[in-house]
Design a protein around this motif. Structure first.
Motif, short mmCIF file in Angstrom:
data_model
loop_
_atom_site.label_atom_id
_atom_site.label_comp_id
_atom_site.label_asym_id
_atom_site.label_seq_id
_atom_site.Cartn_x
_atom_site.Cartn_y
_atom_site.Cartn_z
N UNK A 17 -17.61 -2.04 6.45
CA UNK A 17 -17.01 -2.47 5.19
C UNK A 17 -16.46 -1.25 4.46
N UNK A 18 -15.13 -1.20 4.36
CA UNK A 18 -14.44 -0.03 3.77
C UNK A 18 -13.70 -0.48 2.52
N UNK A 19 -13.89 0.23 1.41
CA UNK A 19 -13.15 -0.13 0.20
C UNK A 19 -12.23 1.01 -0.23
N UNK A 75 -10.15 -7.43 8.91
CA UNK A 75 -9.81 -8.37 7.86
C UNK A 75 -9.40 -7.55 6.64
N UNK A 76 -8.19 -7.86 6.11
CA UNK A 76 -7.70 -7.17 4.91
C UNK A 76 -7.93 -8.09 3.73
N UNK A 77 -8.54 -7.57 2.69
CA UNK A 77 -8.78 -8.43 1.54
C UNK A 77 -8.68 -7.62 0.25
N UNK A 78 -8.87 -8.28 -0.90
CA UNK A 78 -8.65 -7.57 -2.17
C UNK A 78 -9.52 -8.18 -3.27
N UNK A 96 -9.17 -3.87 -0.93
CA UNK A 96 -8.43 -3.22 -2.02
C UNK A 96 -9.20 -3.50 -3.32
N UNK A 97 -9.98 -2.54 -3.78
CA UNK A 97 -10.88 -2.60 -4.94
C UNK A 97 -12.15 -3.38 -4.61
N UNK A 98 -13.26 -2.97 -5.25
CA UNK A 98 -14.54 -3.68 -5.13
C UNK A 98 -15.41 -3.27 -6.33
N UNK A 99 -16.70 -3.24 -6.15
CA UNK A 99 -17.64 -2.97 -7.26
C UNK A 99 -17.26 -1.74 -8.09
N UNK A 100 -16.80 -0.67 -7.45
CA UNK A 100 -16.53 0.55 -8.20
C UNK A 100 -15.43 0.34 -9.25
N UNK A 101 -14.53 -0.61 -9.02
CA UNK A 101 -13.55 -0.92 -10.07
C UNK A 101 -14.25 -1.50 -11.29
N UNK A 104 -1.49 3.65 -4.93
CA UNK A 104 -1.07 3.29 -3.57
C UNK A 104 -2.14 2.56 -2.76
N UNK A 105 -3.12 1.96 -3.44
CA UNK A 105 -4.21 1.27 -2.73
C UNK A 105 -3.72 0.13 -1.85
N UNK A 106 -2.86 -0.74 -2.41
CA UNK A 106 -2.42 -1.91 -1.65
C UNK A 106 -1.60 -1.47 -0.43
N UNK A 107 -0.72 -0.51 -0.65
CA UNK A 107 0.09 0.04 0.45
C UNK A 107 -0.82 0.60 1.53
N UNK A 108 -1.83 1.37 1.11
CA UNK A 108 -2.70 2.02 2.09
C UNK A 108 -3.68 1.05 2.74
N UNK A 109 -4.08 0.00 2.04
CA UNK A 109 -4.97 -1.00 2.65
C UNK A 109 -4.26 -1.61 3.86
N UNK A 110 -2.99 -1.94 3.67
CA UNK A 110 -2.19 -2.50 4.76
C UNK A 110 -2.07 -1.51 5.92
#
Ligand SMILES: Nc1ncnc2c1ncn2[C@@H]1O[C@H](COP(=O)(O)OP(=O)(O)O)[C@@H](O)[C@H]1O
Ligand SMILES: Cc1cn([C@H]2C[C@H](O)[C@@H](COP(=O)(O)OP(=O)(O)O)O2)c(=O)[nH]c1=O
Length: 204
Positions: free
Chosen positions: A5-7, A35-38, A95-100, A15-21
């Protein structure tokens, strides 16, 4: 075998969304099922809560209600999307998780880390990523990228003032420095390809 599990974390426009892809693609090329999610979102229930959080007037929710909604969305996302994927051996790039929540609601809004972690314990049993990649970029560069993407259409939270986003950036950095075992800080400047290479190196 369980997956990983990588966030991806950081302020608006880094550039999070760009880099998640891009990261998901690179990991697939290494042979992983990804699995890509947000967040907020990532499951039907959490996407419904996303609309509540990001649409409407600035004062639609107070900080406490907002933190509870993010935690509720996260609980559904973890239960319905993230845990099942990991159990099936897939890697999850989020793309983002608890730390946000820790940086925005806990830090910039002043609710404190303890309150946010307590909500996360109730909602998601304290579930944490295996690795968190914090993308950092000077505020002026991030603002240029975000403005190019959003024009005048920033969401309820993205539209908050520069002092707010400076508190968010400061809170992210403090979180990363406090937990070097889970976090890697990655320079988000330069072209997208160079940033992806840095992220892959940070994961290796
Ligand atoms: N390395 C980069 N260099 C220049 N522009 C970028 C780079 N990465 C992303 N962008 C652009 O900046 C804007 C914000 O990127 P995005 O991935 O949506 O950021 P975030 O998800 O962190 O808010 C988008 O228009 C995107 O195409
Ligand atoms: C997941 C999460 C997001 N947010 C905020 C950050 C963003 O302003 C917004 C999500 O918008 P989004 O469009 O997904 O992020 P970005 O603008 O970086 O592409 O919600 C929180 O305040 N707390 C949270 O826990």
């Amino acid at each position: 075998m369980s997956g990983r599990f990588i966030t991806l974390e950081g302020g608006e426009g880094v550039g999070k969304s760009t880099q998640a892809r891009r990261l998901a693609e690179a990991l697939r090329a290494q042979g992983h099922e990804v699995v890509e999610t947000r967040e907020p979102g990532g499951s039907p229930g959490a996407e419904a809560i996303r609309a509540l959080l990001l649409e409407g007037g600035a004062d639609r929710w107070g900080p406490g209600a907002e933190a509870l909604l993010f935690a509720a969305a996260r609980a559904d996302h973890v239960e319905k999307t993230i845990r099942p994927a990991l159990a099936a051996g897939k890697w999850v790039v989020c793309d983002r998780f608890l730390d946000s929540s820790l940086a925005y609601q806990g830090g910039a809004d002043g609710l404190g880390q303890e309150a946010i972690r307590a909500l996360h314990n109730v909602g998601s049993n304290g579930f944490l990523p295996d690795r968190t990649l914090l993308l950092t970029l000077p505020a002026d560069q991030a603002a240029v990228r975000a403005a190019k993407r959003d024009g005048d259409g920033a969401d309820r939270i993205g539209a908050r003032d520069a002092a707010y986003h400076a508190r968010v950036a400061q809170a992210f950095r403090a979180l990363a420095e406090a937990d070097p075992g889970r976090f890697r800080i990655v320079d988000a400047s330069g072209d997208a390809e160079s940033v992806t290479a840095r992220l892959l190196a940070a994961l290796a």
